[in-house]
Write a protein that holds these residues in place. Structure first.
Motif, PDB file in Angstrom:
ATOM      1  N   LEU A 357       0.851  -0.903   0.468  1.00 28.92           N
ATOM      2  CA  LEU A 357       0.582   0.460  -0.313  1.00 28.92           C
ATOM      3  C   LEU A 357       0.958   1.314   0.081  1.00 28.92           C
ATOM      4  N   ALA A 358       1.065   1.819  -1.505  1.00 24.96           N
ATOM      5  CA  ALA A 358       2.643   3.015  -0.795  1.00 24.96           C
ATOM      6  C   ALA A 358       2.022   3.755  -0.369  1.00 24.96           C
ATOM      7  N   HIS A 359       3.215   4.777  -0.581  1.00 28.59           N
ATOM      8  CA  HIS A 359       2.791   6.017   0.239  1.00 28.59           C
ATOM      9  C   HIS A 359       2.756   6.005   1.722  1.00 28.59           C
ATOM     10  N   PHE A 360       2.445   4.925   2.032  1.00 31.09           N
ATOM     11  CA  PHE A 360       2.437   5.190   3.719  1.00 31.09           C
ATOM     12  C   PHE A 360       0.851   5.719   3.392  1.00 31.09           C
ATOM     13  N   GLY A 361      -0.472   6.424   3.132  1.00 33.21           N
ATOM     14  CA  GLY A 361      -1.280   7.136   3.333  1.00 33.21           C
ATOM     15  C   GLY A 361      -1.295   8.337   2.234  1.00 33.21           C
ATOM     16  N   GLY A 362      -0.015   8.495   2.601  1.00 30.94           N
ATOM     17  CA  GLY A 362       1.047  10.251   1.824  1.00 30.94           C
ATOM     18  C   GLY A 362       1.047  10.865   3.663  1.00 30.94           C
ATOM     19  N   GLY A 363       2.011  11.600   2.788  1.00 35.72           N
ATOM     20  CA  GLY A 363       2.997  12.141   4.290  1.00 35.72           C
ATOM     21  C   GLY A 363       2.073  13.137   5.477  1.00 35.72           C
ATOM     22  N   SER A 364       0.670  13.625   4.714  1.00 31.47           N
ATOM     23  CA  SER A 364      -0.525  14.281   5.636  1.00 31.47           C
ATOM     24  C   SER A 364      -1.199  13.044   6.770  1.00 31.47           C
ATOM     25  N   GLN A 365      -1.605  12.086   6.017  1.00 35.62           N
ATOM     26  CA  GLN A 365      -1.862  10.931   6.565  1.00 35.62           C
ATOM     27  C   GLN A 365      -0.974  10.466   7.858  1.00 35.62           C
ATOM     28  N   LEU A 366       0.062  10.656   7.032  1.00 36.85           N
ATOM     29  CA  LEU A 366       0.973  10.019   8.417  1.00 36.85           C
ATOM     30  C   LEU A 366       1.137  10.278   9.493  1.00 36.85           C
ATOM     31  N   LYS A 367       1.530  11.776   8.700  1.00 31.65           N
ATOM     32  CA  LYS A 367       1.343  12.602  10.217  1.00 31.65           C
ATOM     33  C   LYS A 367       0.456  13.175  11.186  1.00 31.65           C
ATOM     34  N   LEU A 368      -0.798  12.523  11.042  1.00 30.68           N
ATOM     35  CA  LEU A 368      -2.055  12.469  11.272  1.00 30.68           C
ATOM     36  C   LEU A 368      -2.415  11.375  12.585  1.00 30.68           C
ATOM     37  N   ALA A 369      -1.559  10.333  11.794  1.00 33.99           N
ATOM     38  CA  ALA A 369      -1.398   8.956  12.759  1.00 33.99           C
ATOM     39  C   ALA A 369      -1.124   8.837  13.263  1.00 33.99           C
ATOM     40  N   ASN A 375      -6.626   6.790  17.175  1.00 30.88           N
ATOM     41  CA  ASN A 375      -8.447   7.153  16.301  1.00 30.88           C
ATOM     42  C   ASN A 375      -7.696   6.169  15.246  1.00 30.88           C
ATOM     43  N   LYS A 376      -8.385   4.779  15.175  1.00 29.81           N
ATOM     44  CA  LYS A 376      -8.444   3.462  14.231  1.00 29.81           C
ATOM     45  C   LYS A 376      -8.907   3.976  12.825  1.00 29.81           C
ATOM     46  N   ASN A 377      -9.650   5.114  13.002  1.00 31.38           N
ATOM     47  CA  ASN A 377     -10.604   5.431  11.443  1.00 31.38           C
ATOM     48  C   ASN A 377      -9.221   6.290  11.122  1.00 31.38           C
ATOM     49  N   LEU A 378      -8.322   6.638  11.408  1.00 29.36           N
ATOM     50  CA  LEU A 378      -7.479   7.075  10.337  1.00 29.36           C
ATOM     51  C   LEU A 378      -6.948   6.914   9.114  1.00 29.36           C
ATOM     52  N   TRP A 379      -7.122   6.822   8.425  1.00 31.05           N
ATOM     53  CA  TRP A 379      -6.051   6.533   6.810  1.00 31.05           C
ATOM     54  C   TRP A 379      -4.956   5.388   7.081  1.00 31.05           C
ATOM     55  N   THR A 380      -4.049   6.170   7.559  1.00 28.38           N
ATOM     56  CA  THR A 380      -2.591   5.731   8.005  1.00 28.38           C
ATOM     57  C   THR A 380      -2.536   4.743   8.576  1.00 28.38           C
ATOM     58  N   ASN A 381      -4.069   4.397  10.012  1.00 29.87           N
ATOM     59  CA  ASN A 381      -3.350   3.716  11.230  1.00 29.87           C
ATOM     60  C   ASN A 381      -4.639   2.778  10.658  1.00 29.87           C
ATOM     61  N   LYS A 382      -5.255   2.583   9.745  1.00 30.46           N
ATOM     62  CA  LYS A 382      -5.924   1.191   8.879  1.00 30.46           C
ATOM     63  C   LYS A 382      -4.979   0.764   8.400  1.00 30.46           C
ATOM     64  N   ILE A 383      -3.317   1.455   8.191  1.00 28.74           N
ATOM     65  CA  ILE A 383      -2.407   1.308   6.777  1.00 28.74           C
ATOM     66  C   ILE A 383      -1.777  -0.456   7.926  1.00 28.74           C
ATOM     67  N   ILE A 384      -1.315   0.921   8.868  1.00 29.87           N
ATOM     68  CA  ILE A 384      -1.061   0.243  10.252  1.00 29.87           C
ATOM     69  C   ILE A 384      -1.130  -1.144  10.614  1.00 29.87           C
ATOM     70  N   ASP A 385      -2.267  -1.460  10.565  1.00 24.50           N
ATOM     71  CA  ASP A 385      -2.861  -2.443  10.817  1.00 24.50           C
ATOM     72  C   ASP A 385      -3.378  -3.459  10.440  1.00 24.50           C
ATOM     73  N   LEU A 386      -2.549  -2.804   9.158  1.00 25.22           N
ATOM     74  CA  LEU A 386      -2.317  -4.056   8.188  1.00 25.22           C
ATOM     75  C   LEU A 386      -1.247  -4.806   8.052  1.00 25.22           C
ATOM     76  N   MET A 387      -0.709  -3.432   8.398  1.00 29.35           N
ATOM     77  CA  MET A 387       0.738  -4.407   8.107  1.00 29.35           C
ATOM     78  C   MET A 387       0.975  -4.878   9.801  1.00 29.35           C
ATOM     79  N   LYS A 388       0.805  -5.170  10.630  1.00 31.10           N
ATOM     80  CA  LYS A 388       0.811  -5.321  11.917  1.00 31.10           C
ATOM     81  C   LYS A 388       0.253  -7.136  12.042  1.00 31.10           C
ATOM     82  N   ASP A 389      -1.200  -6.902  11.066  1.00 33.43           N
ATOM     83  CA  ASP A 389      -1.588  -8.746  11.592  1.00 33.43           C
ATOM     84  C   ASP A 389      -1.086  -9.285  10.407  1.00 33.43           C
ATOM     85  N   ASN A 390      -0.053 -11.039  11.174  1.00 32.31           N
ATOM     86  CA  ASN A 390       0.226 -11.232  10.112  1.00 32.31           C
ATOM     87  C   ASN A 390      -0.576 -12.396  10.008  1.00 32.31           C
ATOM     88  N   ARG A 391      -1.733 -12.732   9.968  1.00 33.75           N
ATOM     89  CA  ARG A 391      -2.512 -12.743   8.091  1.00 33.75           C
ATOM     90  C   ARG A 391      -1.689 -12.593   8.043  1.00 33.75           C
TER      91      ARG A 391
END
Length: 470
Positions: A357-369, A375-391
């Motif tokens: 999932l390229a760009h980590f959501g973008g710089g502004s989204q990463l900063k916000l996360a 706040n699990k509703n934030l774009w980049t926090n969703k990416i982080i949750d997927l990265m952390k999920d070992n499934r």
């Protein structure tokens, strides 16, 4: 010494995607102007005009790279910085439908792009907006203007004229070329408005180059609306083939769960199944900016995201609330067609799919996360949750980053050690040139900031991501 990897880069040149790149430049300048307006001109029109001049100069330098004769020449320009230390996975683009005037899926094989018209319209309105805001600096409009302000206005006009002159070469009709073999694309003939075959031809020539063939491993851009794309991908993507991976760009007008990609409902199939079975990596643009369909409505089959909920469309028209010239248009299209909630459904169905999932959501989204990790509703926090999920095998990359304060925040964050094995280095060259004045300095900063971990994100992790195809 073992090579580094740049997993996100582009080798565009003027014979394809020329008008689209110019359009992207103008959108960035308009974004700068909108930010300036929203601040109420609190820094003064002279400060705003200086920023415009700086951007125009950067774009002129970028155009000169884009004007290289082919992708091999662009690679050689990039390699002046990399010095043969980096293996590249050049990502191709398919923006045909992004700039198509029709929202319909079934169009002629050579739909007429509106990229040229879009660029000219955006450019005209942008320069009018700029000049309306800052013309008080000119003695032609304000006889009482300071000499320094009037000189700044003249400097702007000179840079505007240089930009127009440099970009003129991009606006000439492309030379039509008959493909040399049936393997060089999906159209029998290119037209002024479609550089798809030319892009494939140049990538093929680069991959055959005796010095560079083991340094470049391209990814094939797939738009599920392109006829015969599945057959072409299955014949040309994989280990030992012209392409080793797949590139997707959903905000151009399709869902990540389009059946061509996702397969039938409740069954494996489509491009993702092919990739999962063969260890083929998939990189998808995943930020709140970039390119997006110019159409006000598109026909979609697949899931879309609206207000945190997913909705299934079945060959239905998706109508956007904003026209493409609106400042929030790209953001709306990204939220609807590219949100990580949609990609979660892809990961659930294809857990062994190597997905970036390229760009980590973008710089502004990463900063916000990073500032709001709970706040699990934030774009980049969703990416982080997927990265952390070992499934799943979900990665992200840090391509097109120029704000290293955000990188500092990432490295200092408690979550960084946990997600470090899923972060990939990418430059986003040549598109990075629209935002970065000094590419060599950008690479140096990445190496310095990440320190020993640069080996992790630019060697260890990419080798894992690409292990089945390189």
């Amino acid at each position: 010494m073992e090579k580094y990897y740049d997993v996100h880069n582009h080798l565009f040149n003027k014979n394809f995607l020329a008008k689209e790149l110019l359009y992207r430049m103008i959108k960035e300048l308009k974004k700068l102007l909108n930010i300036h307006k929203e601040r109420g001109l609190d820094r003064g029109p002279d400060r705003g005009l200086k920023n415009v001049i700086t951007s125009l100069r950067r774009f002129i330098k970028a155009i000169r790279v884009f004007r290289r004769k082919n992708s091999t020449a662009v690679y050689e320009e990039l390699n002046k910085t990399y010095q043969g230390e980096f293996i590249l996975t050049p990502l191709t683009f398919d923006l045909t439908y992004c700039f198509a005037p029709s929202a319909e899926r079934d169009m002629d094989e050579t739909p007429r792009s509106i990229a040229k018209e879009a660029f000219e319209d955006e450019m005209k309105t942008m320069f009018e907006d700029i000049e309306q805001e800052v013309r008080s600096l000119s003695r032609d409009f304000n006889p009482g203007a300071e000499e320094s302000d009037d000189n700044l206005w003249k400097e702007y006009l000179a840079e505007k004229n240089r930009f127009m002159e440099e970009s003129r070469d991009f606006q000439e009709p492309e030379e039509e070329r008959e493909p040399e073999s049936d393997t060089r694309g999906l159209f029998k003939r290119r037209t002024e408005f479609d550089g798809w075959n030319e892009q494939i031809r140049q990538i093929e020539d680069l991959k055959k180059h005796p010095e560079y063939k083991d340094m470049v491993f391209p990814f094939l851009a797939i738009d599920p609306r392109r006829k015969n794309i599945t057959e072409y991908a299955m014949n040309n993507v994989g280990k030992g083939k012209l392409f080793v991976g797949i590139k997707l760009y959903c905000p151009t007008g399709y869902s990540p769960t389009d059946p061509v990609l996702f397969g039938p409902e409740g069954e494996r199939g489509g491009i993702y199944s092919f990739c999962e079975d063969n260890g083929i990596p998939v990189t998808t643009h995943n930020s709140d900016g970039g390119f997006a369909t110019l159409a006000k409505e598109v026909k979609v089959t697949g899931l879309i995201q609206v207000n945190g909920k997913l909705h299934q469309l079945n060959d239905e028209m998706l109508k956007f609330s904003t026209a493409i010239h609106h400042k929030n248009a790209i953001y709306e299209r990204a939220l609807t067609l590219n949100h990580p909630l949609l990609w979660e459904k892809v990961a659930e169905k294809y857990p062994n799919l190597l997905l970036n999932l390229a760009h980590f959501g973008g710089g502004s989204q990463l900063k916000l996360a990073l500032e709001n990790p709970d706040n699990k509703n934030l774009w980049t926090n969703k990416i982080i949750d997927l990265m952390k999920d070992n499934r799943y095998k979900v990665y992200t990359d840090v391509s097109c980053f120029t704000d290293f304060d955000i990188i500092d925040k990432l490295l200092a964050s408690p979550v960084y050690p946990e997600i470090k094995p899923r972060i990939l280095y990418g430059s986003d060259y040549t598109l990075l040139l629209l935002f970065e004045d000094n590419f060599e300095e950008n690479v140096r900063q990445f190496k310095e900031k990440f320190g020993a971990d640069f080996d992790v994100i630019a060697r260890k992790n990419p080798k894992e991501f690409l292990k089945h195809v390189i």
